[in-house]
Scaffold this active site. Structure first.
Site: not given
Ligand code: PGA
Length: 254
Positions: A12, A14, A98, A100, A170, A176, A214
């Site tokens: 992803n 982002k 997601h 976010e 997740e 993050g 992560s």
């Molecule tokens: P990250 O993000 O691997 O940077 O922790 C994962 C995600 O939000 O899909």
């Protein structure tokens, strides 16, 4: 437990990338990942770069997709992008729900369910993200939270809609951050999700569960070896060609 033929690796991006960065990154991935035919690899890019992803990745073993979609098919929805537009670029997969997006844009579970349905209608794979925040984990209500996220889709469309889809567990607190959830936490939640969805499926249309939060080259193999985990969803690691390669290389040997 039955061993799946292909492990899933999804990146992803982002809101990262540029024409110049992607040109290098996509071409490097193309070269470095081309032997991993035992993996199902997908890169979810920002909308403006779909055409670029299609142009560079067509004919390779890397699929591409997006990170969101409109719930409506078309119409006066300024700023939205429909499933058919995304499909026009031969996308395979779209991320929905997601955290976010849910936090920043107040996305409701009903919205997410409608988007999920729209993706299925256009013969693409929905990747539904579910997970609890730290307070919910500490209060011990993580399964309740994840159940609510999934149940809206079950209630609106029935369990069969999950056939051939992917659910990403997740935990919001692991995204993050510096550390992924523990194998025990992940295994329990994956098992819970599978039981909740509980479809009668064949190999081709079963629901796959991936872990996200992560994921990196050091932990990817261990994460993929957890019972019930069919692959990984990675954010930051998807932007680094070598990290992406190391992750695929490790998982391909499981
Ligand atoms: P990250 O993000 O691997 O940077 O922790 C994962 C995600 O939000 O899909």
């Amino acid at each position: 437990m039955k061993k799946k033929s292909k492990k899933i690796v999804i990146g992803n991006m982002k809101m990262h990338g540029s024409l110049a960065f992607n040109e290098d990154h996509f071409k490097n991935l193309l070269q470095k990942l081309n032997t991993f035919n035992n993996l199902e690899i997908t890169l979810c890019v920002p909308y403006p770069y779909l055409f670029q992803a299609q142009k560079i990745l067509t004919g390779s073993n890397i699929n591409w997709g997006c990170q969101n979609v409109a719930k409506e098919p078309e119409g006066p929805y300024t700023g939205e992008v429909s499933a058919s537009m995304i499909k026009d670029f031969q996308s395979k997969l779209i991320i929905v729900g997601h955290s976010e997006r849910n936090t920043a844009y107040c996305e409701s579970d009903e919205n997410i369910a409608e988007k999920f349905n729209m993706i299925k209608k256009h013969n693409m794979t929905p990747l539904l993200c579910v997970g609890e925040n730290l307070n919910e984990r500490e209060a011990g209500i993580m399964e309740k939270v994840v159940a609510e996220q999934i149940k809206t889709i079950l209630d609106m469309y029935g369990s069969d809609i999950f056939k051939g889809s992917i659910v990403a567990y997740e935990p919001i607190w692991a995204i993050g951050s510096d550390s992924a959830a523990s194998p025990n936490q992940i295994e329990k939640m994956c098992d819970f999700i599978k039981q909740l969805i509980n479809i009668n499926s064949t190999d081709n249309d079963e629901v796959n569960i991936v872990y996200g939060g992560s994921v990196n080259a050091k932990n990817a193999v261990q994460l993929c070896e957890i019972n019930g985990v069919d692959g990984v969803l990675m954010g930051r690691s998807s932007l680094n060609t070598n990290e992406f390669y190391e992750i695929c290389n490790g998982i391909s040997k499981i």
